[in-house]
Design an enzyme around this catalytic site. Structure first.
Site, PDB file in Angstrom:
ATOM      1  N   HIS A 522     -24.900 -19.263 105.452  1.00 49.97           N
ATOM      2  CA  HIS A 522     -25.949 -18.350 104.952  1.00 49.97           C
ATOM      3  C   HIS A 522     -26.998 -18.035 106.019  1.00 49.97           C
ATOM      4  O   HIS A 522     -27.754 -17.089 105.886  1.00 49.97           O
ATOM      5  CB  HIS A 522     -26.577 -18.882 103.650  1.00 49.97           C
ATOM      6  CG  HIS A 522     -27.654 -19.908 103.816  1.00 49.97           C
ATOM      7  ND1 HIS A 522     -27.468 -21.250 103.580  1.00 49.97           N
ATOM      8  CD2 HIS A 522     -28.946 -19.790 104.190  1.00 49.97           C
ATOM      9  CE1 HIS A 522     -28.590 -21.901 103.796  1.00 49.97           C
ATOM     10  NE2 HIS A 522     -29.501 -21.040 104.172  1.00 49.97           N
ATOM     11  N   ASP A 576     -20.513 -22.917 102.481  1.00 47.12           N
ATOM     12  CA  ASP A 576     -21.674 -22.532 103.304  1.00 47.12           C
ATOM     13  C   ASP A 576     -21.614 -23.275 104.643  1.00 47.12           C
ATOM     14  O   ASP A 576     -22.327 -24.255 104.863  1.00 47.12           O
ATOM     15  CB  ASP A 576     -22.955 -22.873 102.527  1.00 47.12           C
ATOM     16  CG  ASP A 576     -24.190 -22.274 103.170  1.00 47.12           C
ATOM     17  OD1 ASP A 576     -24.033 -21.470 104.107  1.00 47.12           O
ATOM     18  OD2 ASP A 576     -25.308 -22.630 102.744  1.00 47.12           O
ATOM     19  N   GLN A 667     -37.059 -24.580 103.138  1.00 47.38           N
ATOM     20  CA  GLN A 667     -36.773 -23.392 103.939  1.00 47.38           C
ATOM     21  C   GLN A 667     -36.907 -23.712 105.428  1.00 47.38           C
ATOM     22  O   GLN A 667     -37.903 -24.276 105.845  1.00 47.38           O
ATOM     23  CB  GLN A 667     -37.744 -22.247 103.620  1.00 47.38           C
ATOM     24  CG  GLN A 667     -37.585 -21.655 102.244  1.00 47.38           C
ATOM     25  CD  GLN A 667     -38.637 -22.159 101.280  1.00 47.38           C
ATOM     26  OE1 GLN A 667     -39.482 -22.962 101.652  1.00 47.38           O
ATOM     27  NE2 GLN A 667     -38.576 -21.715 100.050  1.00 47.38           N
ATOM     28  N   GLY A 668     -35.897 -23.320 106.200  1.00 46.27           N
ATOM     29  CA  GLY A 668     -35.935 -23.552 107.650  1.00 46.27           C
ATOM     30  C   GLY A 668     -35.154 -24.783 108.065  1.00 46.27           C
ATOM     31  O   GLY A 668     -34.870 -24.988 109.240  1.00 46.27           O
ATOM     32  N   ASP A 669     -34.828 -25.646 107.095  1.00 44.06           N
ATOM     33  CA  ASP A 669     -33.999 -26.819 107.416  1.00 44.06           C
ATOM     34  C   ASP A 669     -32.518 -26.479 107.311  1.00 44.06           C
ATOM     35  O   ASP A 669     -31.665 -27.243 107.771  1.00 44.06           O
ATOM     36  CB  ASP A 669     -34.307 -27.977 106.458  1.00 44.06           C
ATOM     37  CG  ASP A 669     -35.686 -28.539 106.663  1.00 44.06           C
ATOM     38  OD1 ASP A 669     -36.096 -28.668 107.830  1.00 44.06           O
ATOM     39  OD2 ASP A 669     -36.360 -28.842 105.671  1.00 44.06           O
ATOM     40  N   SER A 670     -32.214 -25.356 106.686  1.00 47.99           N
ATOM     41  CA  SER A 670     -30.823 -24.964 106.445  1.00 47.99           C
ATOM     42  C   SER A 670     -30.002 -25.028 107.715  1.00 47.99           C
ATOM     43  O   SER A 670     -30.494 -24.707 108.798  1.00 47.99           O
ATOM     44  CB  SER A 670     -30.782 -23.528 105.946  1.00 47.99           C
ATOM     45  OG  SER A 670     -31.141 -23.511 104.617  1.00 47.99           O
TER      46      SER A 670
END
Ligand code: 4AZ
Length: 720
Positions: A522, A576, A667-670
């Site tokens: 993603h 993902d 958010q941002g750790d993905s």
């Protein structure tokens, strides 16, 4: 110390006012303390003083010994103050913050929530309420080092750290109520030593009128409830409440304590207690929850002393006619009343088993020799449900595998690499049985040992279980304690920061080799505005610790190609996962190192500890962290996770977090790693940070791509 012949003025709170100076001068004449500070309990003035001694270093040990040899302090605060001497770290300077709690607000430890608190702190927040009000302090987060000798917070019902007025001392990650109510003033202290710093705390404060206490009273209804003041918050110190229950003359009274946390259990309960008609109760839980009073009147008193508060109690009472104490229900031997359908259902509902004796079992039940009935499905399950082992005898296990402990399990569970019997007897004598759960050696043979890869022991004859093991180690061999905190340099050498040109850090990734990274699909899907699938728009930072601060071991690379899983589904987040190939190889160093990839048969069990890392936001809709953050969380069973996340978790996903929330990716750790250490401290990539319902919410664990499901895909696409 109190000044009895003076009236409190608001100006007395301000040490720079002339009223304060004047009063201080008057008091100084008598006691000559070197520090004075006051509060306005009731209408009079309370003054705190502290004596400070400068002791030359060579004599410090002698002074410490002398203090330790002092007699225990007598029942007055003057001698208690002497004890205060040993509390504070002599090397750290004390800092004060003065806060009036008339307007509600927050206090937090320095750096919270973005950074770990600094070492060697000695901070004191002095909270004052208006006259006639109490201070209420409510912790939202509290994550300190586990050892209270090292780092701790302490809350006092006072403006000075007087032990006799201490309400609580906390460290670690406590699960109890962290809501504290004092008198007119409160002192919050934070002391830390030089090692192991954690995120710290955030707490809100406000004031409530003293009149809100509102406890005790006369209860005349046949049924009712009552609880300690402010339950489930901790009760305030120095509080007394009296309830007089009086029901119809012909009736008796039962009191059922649903929750009971009233100080420490001790003989005669000298500190905090509940008194029922002259008998004192204290401690954590009660031997008998239910108390029967053979009278229509009962007086119940709750009392808290000046220090160490607790959550308190909540109780229900009921009047009953002595000849029928459980109208319409079953009466247990311990006097509890339970629903009649709970009788003889196999479960111990009374707590003393009295609902499960002398039962006539029905066709769906087994008859235990001791008279209990248990569901037939509990026969031969390896657990002594009857209590006399009847249900575990003569287990022949037709069509099943019989474990050494007599348990019967499905034959397919034998030699699957997991201990299904509970005594491992299903995993003995299993050499070279290949199944979906066994590790396949390169020579085609299989071994049933759980997770044999890179565990320091050669299990395959050809040694293939110990090949390709130059991965998953860092400079730090220790696995740290629970709680999010800033990482140390080099602690997570496989962590990568992916920057999209013009936007900066967008996602995390993991180093698999000197050329390949693994991230989330993603992260690399085009949006209307940004071509995120274009390799030339990305930059990978390896060996990075602080965003926008590179040093000699940080490496920046362009991306040659991106291979997102072709069946990635942006609606369900299934598959993902994506590979990124760097445009040029990197040299592997102490700061840039691959994480081990688990084989497809590697087993991560629920409740296993796992580490999350990244520069993502430190709260939902918050700002991204600049220093790499790390936290330890637990792997969830997929069944539980599916229940919690509305059946959106596929077999290709893995959940981790805490039921209570509080620690999570965001958010941002993905794309970043979910790292799990094996028995040798070597880290394996269990997951790729993927999605979640919000961040850190209770009952909403984070979801990670289950890497074991993609082992052959990774091999096929990258050769790693
Ligand atoms: C995200 O937006 C995200 N709590 C990543 C992980 C989680 C939530 C959101 C899990 O990238």
């Amino acid at each position: 110390m109190g000044i009895s012949n003076q009236r409190f003025l608001p100006e007395h709170e301000d040490p720079s006012s002339s009223e304060f100076t004047q009063l201080a001068a008057q008091v100084s004449q008598q006691v000559r303390p070197n520090r004075l500070t006051g509060d306005s309990s009731d209408d009079s003035i309370v003054v705190y003083y502290e004596s400070k001694f400068d002791v030359p270093i060579p004599q410090q040990t002698t002074v410490d010994q002398a203090i330790e040899s002092l007699e225990p302090p007598a029942e007055n605060e003057w001698s208690q103050q002497g004890q205060g001497l040993t509390f504070f770290n002599v090397f750290s300077e004390r800092k004060f913050f003065d806060i009036h709690v008339r307007d509600p607000g927050f206090v937090h430890s320095p750096g919270f929530p973005d950074y770990a608190y600094p070492p060697n702190l000695n901070l004191q927040w002095r909270l004052r309420a208006d006259p006639g009000n109490r201070v209420w302090l409510n912790f939202y987060n509290l994550i300190l080092e586990d050892d209270c000798q090292h780092d701790f917070i302490k809350v006092y019902d006072s403006l000075a750290p007087i032990e006799k007025r201490a309400l609580t001392e906390q460290c670690g990650h406590p699960q109890k109520s962290l809501s504290f109510i004092s008198g007119n003033v409160m002192l919050l202290t934070l002391v830390t030593n030089e090692e192991k710093n954690f995120p710290g705390f955030k707490a809100s404060y406000y004031q409530i009128p003293v009149t809100k206490l509102n406890c005790g009273g006369t209860l005349t209804e046949d049924k009712g409830s009552f609880s300690s003041p402010f339950f489930p918050s901790n009760y305030p110190p120095s509080t007394s409440c009296v309830w007089n229950i009086e029901v119809a003359k012909e009736k008796f009274v039962k009191v059922d304590f649903k929750k009971f946390f009233v100080g420490n259990q001790s003989e005669h309960c000298p500190h905090d207690y509940v008194d029922i008609n002259g008998e004192r109760l204290c401690g954590n839980g009660l031997n008998t929850r239910l108390i029967t009073i053979k009278s229509n009147k009962v007086t119940i008193t709750f009392n808290s002393d000046s220090s160490y508060v607790d959550q308190g109690f909540t109780a229900e009472y009921e009047a009953f006619i002595p000849t029928d104490s459980c109208p319409g229900r079953f009466q247990c031997n311990n006097s509890l009343c339970i629903s009649k359908i709970s009788q003889c259902d196999g479960w111990n509902d009374c707590g003393d088993n009295s609902d499960e004796i002398n039962c006539t079992c029905d066709a769906s039940q087994i008859q235990c020799k001791n008279g209990h009935c248990k569901p037939k499905s509990w026969l031969c399950d390896g657990i002594d449900d009857c209590g006399d082992n009847t249900d575990e005898q003569n287990c022949t296990c037709p069509g099943k595998f019989k474990c050494s402990n007599n348990r019967c399990i499905k034959k397919t569970l034998q030699c699957n690499g997991r201990d299904d019997c509970g005594d491992n007897s299903d995993e003995l004598n299993c050499t070279s049985v290949c199944s979906a759960f066994t590790f396949h050696c390169s020579n085609g043979l299989c071994i049933s040992k759980l997770n044999p890869e890179c565990d320091g022991e050669q299990d395959c004859e050809d040694g293939s279980d110990e090949a390709n093991c130059d991965c998953g180690t860092n400079l730090y061999s220790s696995t740290r304690i629970v709680g999010g905190q800033a990482a140390s340099v080099g602690e997570w050498p496989w962590q990568v920061s992916l920057h999209f040109k013009g936007l900066g850090h967008m996602c995390g990734a993991s180093v698999l080799s000197d050329r390949w990274l693994l991230t989330a699909a993603h992260c690399v899907q085009d949006t209307k505005v940004y071509k995120l699938s274009h390799a030339d728009q990305w930059e990978a930072f390896l060996g990075l610790h602080v965003q926008n601060q590179t040093n000699e071991w940080t490496v920046k690379r362009g991306v040659k190609q991106i291979i997102a899983h072709r069946y990635y589904n942006s609606y369900t987040q299934n598959n993902d996962i994506a590979l990124m190939e760097l445009d040029t190889r990197v040299s592997l160093t102490e700061y840039i190192r691959p994480i081990c990839l688990p084989s497809s048969t590697y087993y991560f069990h629920s409740d296993q500890e796992a580490w999350i890392t990244g520069w993502g936001t430190t709260m939902e809709d918050g700002v991204a962290a600049s220093v790499l953050q790390m936290a330890e969380i637990l792997i969830f069973s997929s069944r539980l996770c599916n229940l919690l996340l509305f059946y959106r978790v596929t077999d290709n996903m893995l959940c981790a977090g805490f039921l209570s929330g509080g620690v999570d990716t965001c958010q941002g750790d993905s794309g970043g790693p979910l790292s799990v250490a094996n028995s040798h401290g070597r880290f394996f990539l269990a997951g790729v940070t993927s999605w979640g319902k919000g961040c850190a919410l209770s009952y909403r664990p984070g979801v990670y791509t289950r890497v074991t499901k993609y082992r052959s895909w990774i091999k096929e696409k990258s050769g790693v």
